[in-house]
Design an enzyme around this catalytic site. Structure first.
Site, PDB file in Angstrom:
ATOM      1  N   GLY A  81       0.570  -0.947  -0.153  1.00 39.78           N
ATOM      2  CA  GLY A  81       0.355  -0.127  -0.250  1.00 39.78           C
ATOM      3  C   GLY A  81       0.693   1.138  -0.175  1.00 39.78           C
ATOM      4  O   GLY A  81       0.232   2.223   0.638  1.00 39.78           O
ATOM      5  N   GLY A  82       1.948   1.505  -0.152  1.00 41.80           N
ATOM      6  CA  GLY A  82       3.013   2.228  -0.036  1.00 41.80           C
ATOM      7  C   GLY A  82       3.396   3.186   0.199  1.00 41.80           C
ATOM      8  O   GLY A  82       3.103   4.328   0.599  1.00 41.80           O
TER       9      GLY A  82
ATOM     10  N   SER B 289       4.802  -5.041  -2.515  1.00 43.97           N
ATOM     11  CA  SER B 289       5.187  -4.190  -2.721  1.00 43.97           C
ATOM     12  C   SER B 289       5.423  -3.336  -1.737  1.00 43.97           C
ATOM     13  O   SER B 289       6.821  -3.881  -1.115  1.00 43.97           O
ATOM     14  CB  SER B 289       3.264  -3.011  -3.302  1.00 43.97           C
TER      15      SER B 289
END
Length: 523
Positions: free
Chosen positions: A125-126, A209
């Site tokens: 989710g960055g 991610s």
């Protein structure tokens, strides 16, 4: 007759004990009290276990603190809240709370003595969004693995550095609170996971991610020694150089640079000091209306001690077996739908500067369509493919533990990217191969389901032994850049040379030049 009844009674008693022994561990005890989960098939699922105190009030922007004990039996039958983040359909503000430091556990164990391997999942989710909840990777748990999924602070609450925070910290650092949460959760696992039938000496961290980036940082942090014994990275790694300026594309920030960003954030919110920031509502610091984002881990000299690339060159990292995977079309999820050739040329010059002409050779964009693919491919390589290559290549050179490279390229009509120009596996599509999305729909997705089964077998073998190989699977050697040692998942599994070699080698040269320039400026 009496003997017959006696025999039947003994058999009934044995059957009753056997059946009871086969039940998952729905109740157990942890350091803060008794806890009860819910049954999901043959799994016991604990959906919200507080592993730290709520990071609210005076504990905002501080290292995690011990969770408070409770009396009686705590029901862990509902997931904890999402950390405050930008809202969107299906993710509303009432689902979010600053009190978010919970973890979930799915265990197939029937006894605290089972000593099953542990899969410790960190969501992506960055570093701004997403959530630990959901099915808790049940398709991995069903194969004899205790699965732990954790929440951590994100956005400004998780990664804002500030001079006042640095001053009040006993260790003289600020900014990496989300990473400290992850480390605290790993320490909790070491103390408590045996009570869920898990083996604290067989913990594999994994993430996608930002979760994968977190994994690489945990591998490089001196604070995590002995807390895990393997790592699986899906689309992420942190190996870019850093400067004393705020983070920019391709350059991470030192604590000094991150502090500058914290001051800019304070001014943006029209606040005078940290005290006023602590009084603000959590959502007003993190929702989509703030108009200020991009908080990220920084090189603070405490959690992160240096450029990861240099740490790995020097062999200063937690040397554990790793699987590092990227997807074939990661950038398709990030390429703007309205990208034009003109805008692309400007973007390339802004990103690559003096390297622009060479960049356009590897990522051409003379037409709008070509520009869309050029942007996506450059994003794929700079953000995912190159850090992953740097990771396995450096560990292959300086480490003793095996490093395995993987590449997911399975054609599919299903993707998180809805752009029809997508030609491969977009960012985050790999999640569907491991969470049962394809595996439970083999009639609709036969090729994807087959690949999902192969991947799950490799992953579970690795979690259990530190080696993905087992009888019946194509042999997967450790990474050697001169040989076809990257395992490609596409209509099965087969070994290939490192994919997109020329483009990734260009990015390697570009980052090397940026690293040398940054280091020269600090001397």
């Amino acid at each position: 007759m009496k003997r017959l009844f006696s025999t039947l009674f003994v058999l009934f008693a044995v059957m009753t004990v056997t059946c009871a022994q086969q039940q998952p561990l729905l109740k157990t005890h942890i350091e803060t009290g008794d806890i009860e989960g819910v049954l999901d098939g043959q799994l016991a699922v604990y959906k919200a276990i507080p592993y730290a105190a709520p990071p609210v009030g005076d504990l905002r922007w501080k290292a995690p603190q011990p969770a408070q004990p409770w009396e009686g039996v705590r029901k862990a039958d509902e997931f904890g809240p999402m950390p405050p983040q930008p809202t969107r359909p299906g993710r509303t503000a009432d689902m979010m709370n600053e009190d978010c430091l919970y973890l979930g556990i799915s265990t197939p164990a029937t006894s605290v003595n089972d000593r099953l391997p542990v899969f410790f999942w960190i969501h992506g989710g960055g570093f701004q969004t997403e959530w630990y909840g959901g099915d808790l990777w049940k398709y991995i748990a069903q194969r004899g693995v205790v699965v732990v999924s954790i929440e951590y602070r994100t956005g400004a609450l998780g990664f804002m550095a500030h001079p006042e925070l640095t001053k009040e910290s006993p260790d003289g650092h600020s900014g990496n609170y989300g990473l400290l949460d992850q480390i605290y959760a790993l320490q909790w696992v070491q103390r408590n996971i045996a009570n869920f039938g898990g083996d604290p000496s067989k913990v594999t961290i994994a993430g996608e991610s930002a979760g994968a980036i977190s994994c690489s940082l945990l591998c490089g942090s001196p604070l995590t020694k002995g807390l895990f014994h393997g790592c699986i990275s899906q689309s992420g790694g942190s190996f870019a150089p850093w400067t004393d300026s705020p983070r920019s594309l391709g350059m991470d920030a030192s604590q000094k640079g991150a502090e500058q960003q914290g001051i800019a954030f304070q001014k943006h919110l029209k606040k005078k000091n940290l005290k006023q920031l602590r009084k603000m509502d959590a959502m007003s610091l993190c929702d989509g209306n703030v108009g200020f984002a991009g908080f990220w881990p920084c090189v603070d000299g405490y959690v992160i001690c240096d450029d990861q690339y240099r740490l790995y060159e020097r062999g200063e990292y937690n040397d554990v077996p790793v699987i590092v995977m990227t997807n074939s079309d990661e950038g398709a999820l990030f390429a703007p739908g309205n990208m034009t050739a003109e805008n692309y040329q400007k973007s390339v010059k802004g990103i690559f500067g003096d390297w622009s002409d060479e960049a356009l050779k590897y990522y051409p964009g003379s037409t709008d369509d070509e520009a869309w693919h050029g942007f996506g491919n450059a994003f794929r390589d700079m953000g995912f493919a190159w850090p992953s290559y740097a990771w396995v290549n450096l560990q292959a050179k300086t480490g003793k533990s095996p490093a395995y490279a993987a590449f997911l390229a399975q054609p599919s009509t299903m993707s998180f990217s809805q752009d029809p120009r997508r030609i491969g596996v977009a960012h985050a599509d790999d999640i569907m191969y491991l969470n049962g999305h394809f595996l439970t729909q083999p009639d609709k997705y036969p090729h994807e389901a087959a690949v999902a089964e192969i991947m799950l077998q490799y992953w579970v073998n690795f979690i259990k032994t530190g080696n993905p190989n087992a009888k019946g699977l194509p042999y997967w050697p450790t990474f050697d850049d001169s040989k076809p040692t990257t395992m490609q998942f596409s209509n099965g599994a087969s070994l290939i040379m490192r994919p997109n070699r020329e483009q990734v080698d260009f990015v390697d040269r570009f980052y090397k030049a940026k690293r040398e320039a940054s280091e020269a400026s600090r001397k």
